[in-house]
Design a protein around this motif. Structure first.
Motif, PDB file in Angstrom:
ATOM      1  N   GLU A 209     -59.418  19.515 130.274  1.00  0.00           N
ATOM      2  CA  GLU A 209     -60.013  18.804 129.134  1.00  0.00           C
ATOM      3  C   GLU A 209     -61.504  18.562 129.365  1.00  0.00           C
ATOM      4  O   GLU A 209     -62.316  18.665 128.440  1.00  0.00           O
ATOM      5  CB  GLU A 209     -59.286  17.476 128.897  1.00  0.00           C
ATOM      6  N   GLU A 211     -63.490  20.419 131.178  1.00  0.00           N
ATOM      7  CA  GLU A 211     -64.180  21.700 131.040  1.00  0.00           C
ATOM      8  C   GLU A 211     -64.337  22.100 129.576  1.00  0.00           C
ATOM      9  O   GLU A 211     -65.344  22.701 129.187  1.00  0.00           O
ATOM     10  CB  GLU A 211     -63.432  22.785 131.824  1.00  0.00           C
ATOM     11  N   LYS A 212     -63.369  21.750 128.752  1.00  0.00           N
ATOM     12  CA  LYS A 212     -63.501  22.001 127.314  1.00  0.00           C
ATOM     13  C   LYS A 212     -64.682  21.215 126.746  1.00  0.00           C
ATOM     14  O   LYS A 212     -65.468  21.722 125.945  1.00  0.00           O
ATOM     15  CB  LYS A 212     -62.222  21.600 126.579  1.00  0.00           C
ATOM     16  N   PHE A 213     -64.780  19.947 127.166  1.00  0.00           N
ATOM     17  CA  PHE A 213     -65.898  19.129 126.698  1.00  0.00           C
ATOM     18  C   PHE A 213     -67.231  19.717 127.164  1.00  0.00           C
ATOM     19  O   PHE A 213     -68.179  19.836 126.378  1.00  0.00           O
ATOM     20  CB  PHE A 213     -65.763  17.693 127.201  1.00  0.00           C
ATOM     21  N   ALA A 215     -67.985  22.744 127.899  1.00  0.00           N
ATOM     22  CA  ALA A 215     -68.277  23.974 127.156  1.00  0.00           C
ATOM     23  C   ALA A 215     -68.753  23.693 125.736  1.00  0.00           C
ATOM     24  O   ALA A 215     -69.445  24.525 125.129  1.00  0.00           O
ATOM     25  CB  ALA A 215     -67.034  24.864 127.120  1.00  0.00           C
ATOM     26  N   SER A 216     -68.392  22.526 125.211  1.00  0.00           N
ATOM     27  CA  SER A 216     -68.770  22.186 123.834  1.00  0.00           C
ATOM     28  C   SER A 216     -70.176  21.613 123.725  1.00  0.00           C
ATOM     29  O   SER A 216     -70.706  21.457 122.627  1.00  0.00           O
ATOM     30  CB  SER A 216     -67.778  21.174 123.249  1.00  0.00           C
ATOM     31  N   VAL A 217     -70.777  21.274 124.871  1.00  0.00           N
ATOM     32  CA  VAL A 217     -72.105  20.653 124.858  1.00  0.00           C
ATOM     33  C   VAL A 217     -73.167  21.721 124.603  1.00  0.00           C
ATOM     34  O   VAL A 217     -73.309  22.672 125.375  1.00  0.00           O
ATOM     35  CB  VAL A 217     -72.386  19.931 126.194  1.00  0.00           C
ATOM     36  N   ASN A 218     -73.902  21.550 123.530  1.00  0.00           N
ATOM     37  CA  ASN A 218     -74.969  22.492 123.190  1.00  0.00           C
ATOM     38  C   ASN A 218     -76.356  21.915 123.421  1.00  0.00           C
ATOM     39  O   ASN A 218     -77.345  22.643 123.465  1.00  0.00           O
ATOM     40  CB  ASN A 218     -74.850  22.900 121.714  1.00  0.00           C
ATOM     41  N   GLU A 219     -76.430  20.584 123.575  1.00  0.00           N
ATOM     42  CA  GLU A 219     -77.725  19.941 123.740  1.00  0.00           C
ATOM     43  C   GLU A 219     -78.338  20.293 125.096  1.00  0.00           C
ATOM     44  O   GLU A 219     -77.637  20.488 126.082  1.00  0.00           O
ATOM     45  CB  GLU A 219     -77.595  18.417 123.631  1.00  0.00           C
ATOM     46  N   ASP A 226     -80.360  21.676 131.358  1.00  0.00           N
ATOM     47  CA  ASP A 226     -78.998  21.449 130.869  1.00  0.00           C
ATOM     48  C   ASP A 226     -78.287  20.314 131.597  1.00  0.00           C
ATOM     49  O   ASP A 226     -78.520  20.065 132.788  1.00  0.00           O
ATOM     50  CB  ASP A 226     -78.166  22.730 131.040  1.00  0.00           C
TER      51      ASP A 226
END
Length: 381
Positions: A209, A211-213, A215-219, A226
């Motif tokens: 979970e 790692e999913k979060f 991977a969702s970070v684009n900022e 990063d």
């Protein structure tokens, strides 16, 4: 002070094994050294065999310039891999080898010697230079936290931290967070897993979970780059044919203002709470370390003086950059008033924590002179 004496002082403190938990020996050495030159010091006890050191030169005036360095070092690791004993400073081919030589006893020694030489040379300082030598930087910035909470940083007008910065000056760095998640299961024979609860499996639910979060970070931060997350320590189980009843994961996060510490704490808590709603999942999250990002004024007078001092000594310009690592600055910036901070010291951060850690002797000696010029010019502005 003769060059050899300057080098010997650095050798002396490298020879002190101040692996986290034994910093008072360094504080005592520096206190005695200051005393021989008529400079008073105060130990601020943290724990048994652990003491910060606060020393000052100059006169009460309009401004206080802070110098800071930590006295602890990381463990030397496998001694057989070292070319020289890590706590027997060895000079060879223009380099000084030993644990802490670059991170950061060379920076600490350079600051101490700069203060001593300014005092011995009777330089007029219409203000004070305050040294804050700390314990426990490597495992939580413990000394900086203590000194800040006790008010020792409240009168600072600028701060120089002598961490190894390479040929550059850092004025900002990422935040850092460490956490531990434990998973409680139930033992059973591996041939009958239905009778047990696999703590490792449940721990992996959390990891997936997270790692999913991630991977969702684009900022991203234009200055700091990063946001990062790394699982760094995993333990669990005790026998290959038994369902494990316990597992533990530790991780490190480097934060940026766009994905800040408070947001990370909130997201991780929600993940754990949601997973714990499932049958047989028992996870517990603890934050072991929580340091904020540091931002300072790139155009501050202390940053410009560092650039000018380097150029005057070395004949070349030095860039101002941001760093991915954290420093004691993350605690000192919690003082009652705001002040600019730079990280500027001898050594290369890439050699920190490494086998055969070393510092270039000329770099160390040059930094003493640069620090002295910075101090004089700071008070003569």
């Amino acid at each position: 002070m003769e060059q050899q004496e300057r080098v010997q002082i650095l050798k002396d403190i490298i020879n002190i094994d101040s692996t986290n938990g034994n910093e008072e020996a360094v504080a005592s050495y520096l206190s005695d050294l200051f005393a021989r030159h008529g400079i008073d010091s105060k130990k601020v006890q943290f724990a048994e065999k652990r003491a910060n050191l606060v020393s000052e030169i100059g006169e009460s005036g309009k401004r206080v310039l802070g110098f800071s360095g930590h006295m602890d070092v990381v463990d030397a690791g496998d001694l057989s891999k070292w070319s020289f004993p890590p706590f027997e400073a060895t000079e060879k081919d223009g380099k000084l080898y030993g644990r802490g030589s670059t991170d950061m006893k060379s920076g600490l020694a350079a600051m101490v010697i700069a203060m001593i030489e300014l005092k011995d040379e009777k330089k007029a300082l219409p203000g004070k230079v305050k040294l804050l030598a700390t314990v426990g930087e490597e495992v939580g910035e413990l000394g900086a936290e203590q000194l800040t909470s006790n008010g020792y940083a409240d009168d600072l007008d600028a701060l120089v931290i002598g961490e190894p910065s390479g040929p550059q000056i850092c004025f900002a760095h990422k935040g850092s967070m460490n956490y531990t998640v434990t998973s409680i299961g139930k033992n059973a024979h591996s041939s009958m897993p239905q009778l047990g609860v696999n703590a490792i499996d449940n721990l992996m639910l959390f990891y997936n979970e997270v790692e999913k979060f991630v991977a969702s970070v684009n900022e991203t931060s234009k200055l700091l780059g990063d946001f990062t997350h790394n699982a760094t320590v995993v333990t669990g189980g005790n026998q290959v044919n038994s369902i494990p009843e316990f597992a533990k994961l530790q991780g490190n996060i480097r934060t940026i203002p766009e994905v800040d510490n408070a947001e990370i704490q909130s997201v991780f808590k929600k993940i754990v709470d949601r997973l714990n709603e499932q049958a047989d999942v028992k996870l517990n999250l603890v934050w072991d370390y929580n340091k904020l990002p540091v931002f300072s004024d790139k155009d501050s007078s202390i940053a410009k003086l560092a650039q000018q001092g380097y150029k005057n000594k070395m004949g070349e310009s030095i860039p101002l950059v941001a760093s991915p690592g954290t420093t004691d600055a993350a605690e000192f910036i919690k003082a009652k008033k705001e002040f600019p901070v730079i990280i500027f010291g001898p050594g290369n951060a890439q050699l920190a924590h490494q086998v055969d850690e070393c510092v270039d002797v000329k770099n160390y000696l040059d930094m003493i002179d640069i620090y002295k010029e910075m101090v004089i010019n700071y008070f003569n502005q």
